[in-house]
Design a protein around this motif. Structure first.
Motif, short mmCIF file in Angstrom:
data_model
loop_
_atom_site.label_atom_id
_atom_site.label_comp_id
_atom_site.label_asym_id
_atom_site.label_seq_id
_atom_site.Cartn_x
_atom_site.Cartn_y
_atom_site.Cartn_z
N UNK A 20 5.23 2.25 -9.56
CA UNK A 20 4.80 1.32 -8.50
C UNK A 20 3.77 0.32 -9.02
N UNK A 21 4.17 -0.42 -10.05
CA UNK A 21 3.29 -1.45 -10.61
C UNK A 21 3.23 -2.65 -9.67
N UNK A 22 2.28 -3.53 -9.93
CA UNK A 22 2.17 -4.77 -9.12
C UNK A 22 3.46 -5.58 -9.18
N UNK A 36 5.95 -4.13 -6.54
CA UNK A 36 5.48 -3.91 -5.16
C UNK A 36 5.11 -5.25 -4.53
N UNK A 37 4.12 -5.95 -5.12
CA UNK A 37 3.75 -7.25 -4.55
C UNK A 37 4.76 -8.32 -4.93
N UNK A 38 5.55 -8.05 -5.96
CA UNK A 38 6.56 -9.02 -6.41
C UNK A 38 7.90 -8.32 -6.59
N UNK A 59 10.96 -4.58 3.20
CA UNK A 59 11.42 -5.10 1.92
C UNK A 59 12.29 -4.07 1.21
N UNK A 60 13.34 -4.57 0.58
CA UNK A 60 14.12 -3.74 -0.33
C UNK A 60 13.41 -3.71 -1.68
#
Lengths: 426, 426
Positions: free
Chosen positions: B276-278, B281-283, B293-294
């Motif tokens: 679950x890196x940035x 998750x955010x991208x 979000x998928x």
């Protein structure tokens, strides 16, 4: 997919003498399974990983057209020009530093007879005339309207590997000896399409193809080949052909000796017989022992060369290595490459990297467990016409050694206990 | 070979509405036979061929690493960076000016999250750790000892074609809309080989792959994909991977969205679950209509785009044209591409250029006799999993239009009577 339930490995994986292993080991098992290459460091691994300077500041910006790393400046061509000229000579592809089947455009070999012309595509024209119903002149824009075709094809200079005709093995490596061979994806218009536009006179049996360089490089080509698979190539590896390879257009004759793939193509003349240009009489003929010359040797015969290990690339510690190289044939598709580690006493079949395409370079790979002792590495290509790459001694026995063209005999690299690799005759 | 005894052509060669012709015309006949493109000049052809200045003086000399013609300076990438940065953004491949399946290295698209790091290969390390029996650190030299594998593979940014989610068609062409897609021959070491060297702990189900750029770009990948076909790529189109594409090494995950093919690869950590890196998750997640979000949309779905004709390339006189473009699928091999000239009312199968390879771009070509009237050109790809490229409206009906990733709907170019080509929704 890698199989998890692979069989235990044993001496039966030995495929030929002096450590050559079964090619399928690379497909069904891993380096670890056949005795790890053991070149990774596993002492305090995670702690050993520093935060490097390039991780601390933003990197460099975008550019319209990219370039290689400054650290790969040795991945470059070497070249030599005839005395008194700057652009008459050849530059050679550094195959010992490359892998895969494609040669990138910046490293494609070149053979120029009077340098690289600076052609304005707006004024360049391609003329088709001679034995045709109506002569035609094509601009580059006009050609762009025609149906295109792409193919991955090697081009090899007829003079590639010429030094192997010498009595003693030249103390050189892959690039200076075998670097006049490259492979690219070429896209263009079938010349047959343009000739049918012009209307072929039934008397025509040959064409003359002429380049727009200052040497007026020109060759005769049988019409049958032209109608078969000749392309007027406009793109090389996706982008417009570069000036050094014929911009704005070159002839591609898949499998035929390099010079016939006329660069900077400006004129196609249909003729009854060959034109006997300077480039097919005073040059590019093959001198025999009896003083006569063979003329019109078109197709480059099946050939292979080991690119790694090779001279200049010193071996490390004994253990598992990959022997890899390129094979190609102007007669068709590569059917088989065999590798020897004992100077041809025994042979193991190498794995061929897909896709294996006709008149294209084919990458071969063979696992080798080097025991640290002396070894003599060779490769032998067979194509789907059944033609087998000959030994150097057989080629010279058949042809003599007065020729300088079409050398396709087996080449040998000797690995010493020190790890040094040298060119030898074996 | 071209056949001489070809059948007479008739209306039966019409393969779909508005001038689309049978794809086999390009294989069995020529432009002349189907009504010449008639773009060559045949009035006083031979006499019209001047001796150009570049035929009168020797050309330019050899160089170690070649470059394109000065006349092709428009064959370049366009790029944009985020405000306040120079290297955070993307550069796009000019497919409207290219042909074939290979993208040359200088024109491969790029997506950087903090510019291009200037990595010294002597100090760069690749660490493999986490759920392994023994953590390992590889230098570039160490990797060079391992067996290599080559494959031609596309890489597509997840955000390619994102503007087609917009309500109105962006008045742009192939490059700015679809230019985040490229295809190259990649060569490297199977990551599975390295993981078996390290010894995979049975609890491991995922990996984390981390790059050595300043953004610390990192993604989680299922171990099954990694063991299947992941490569640590060292060569691109034959030469060392360039800094802009990950020098000295990048991860290649054939068919998976671009950012997962982590460049400047420095670390592989084996894990039980995703990290679950940035960057996941955010991208690189896909926002749905319901606000959820998928996550972990890995494979790029089957897609195609017509590269010529396309906006910016104005049509000439009515007559025979080739419609050509690229198709690709992260699910496998392209099985079929169909082309429409009437906005999807009728479809003709296009010819696929061999070799057609899994997870590689495939060039398609279709003959079209433009009558000079309005036309709407579309292409539709089907892959060998049976997946069919959807229409734009179906894709948006299914997924909504709040996403910015994985747009693979059918794109449309409208040809006006004037010859102008425009992006439209149809």
């Amino acid at each position: 997919m890698l199989k998890n339930n692979r069989p235990a490995l044993s001496e039966s994986e030995q495929a030929a003498g002096n450590g050559l292993l079964d090619r399928r080991l690379f497909l069904t098992a891993t380096a670890a399974a056949v005795g790890s290459a053991a070149v990774a460091d596993h002492a305090g691994a995670a702690e050993a990983l520093p935060v490097e300077p390039w991780m601390k500041t933003p990197g460099s910006p975008f550019v319209p057209y990219g370039q290689p790393s400054k650290y790969t400046s040795k991945v470059a061509r070497v070249f030599a020009s005839a005395p008194g000229t700057t652009g008459t000579g050849a530059s050679r592809t550094p195959h010992h530093l490359l892998d895969g089947m494609i040669t990138p455009n910046g490293l494609h070999f070149e053979r120029h007879h009077s340098g690289i012309p600076d052609i304005n595509p707006e004024t360049h024209r391609l003329l088709i005339h001679g034995l045709v119903k109506r002569p035609l002149v094509y601009t580059l824009d006009a050609l762009m309207r025609y149906p295109m075709e792409s193919r991955i094809a090697f081009i090899e200079c007829a003079g590639n590997s010429a030094s192997l005709y010498q009595k003693e093995p030249a103390q050189l490596g892959v690039q200076p000896i075998h670097g006049l061979l490259s492979c690219a994806e070429w896209t263009g218009v079938r010349l047959a399409t343009l000739l049918e536009d012009a209307g072929v006179d039934p008397r025509a049996r040959w064409i003359l193809a002429e380049g727009a360089d200052a040497s007026g490089m020109s060759r005769s080509v049988p019409l049958e080949k032209v109608m078969g698979d000749a392309l007027v190539a406009i793109y090389q590896n996706g982008e417009p052909v570069r000036p050094s390879n014929g911009y704005p257009m070159r002839l591609l004759l898949p499998g035929y000796e390099g010079n016939m793939n006329v660069k900077w193509l400006r004129r196609i003349k249909l003729t009854e017989g060959p034109t006997m240009t300077k480039d097919e009489t005073s040059k590019y003929t093959m001198l025999q022992n009896d003083g006569k010359s063979l003329q019109f040797c078109f197709a480059q015969e099946a050939k292979s060369v080991i690119t790694r290990p090779s001279p200049g690339l010193t071996m490390g510690a004994p253990g598992l290595y990959e022997i890899t190289g390129l094979a190609w044939s102007g007669y068709g598709r590569i059917a088989k490459v065999e590798v020897s580690a004992d100077g041809g006493a025994s042979w193991a079949p190498a794995a061929l990297q897909e896709p294996v395409l006709p008149m294209a370079a084919t990458r071969f790979r063979s696992p080798w467990r080097w025991d640290g002792g002396p070894a003599t590495l060779q490769s032998r290509a067979t194509d789907d016409s059944g033609y087998v790459q000959p030994t150097r001694s057989k080629l010279i026995a058949d042809r003599g050694a007065r020729a300088i063209y079409h050398f396709n005999g087996i080449a040998s690299w000797a690995v010493a206990q020190s790890g040094e690799v040298k060119h030898v005759y074996a």
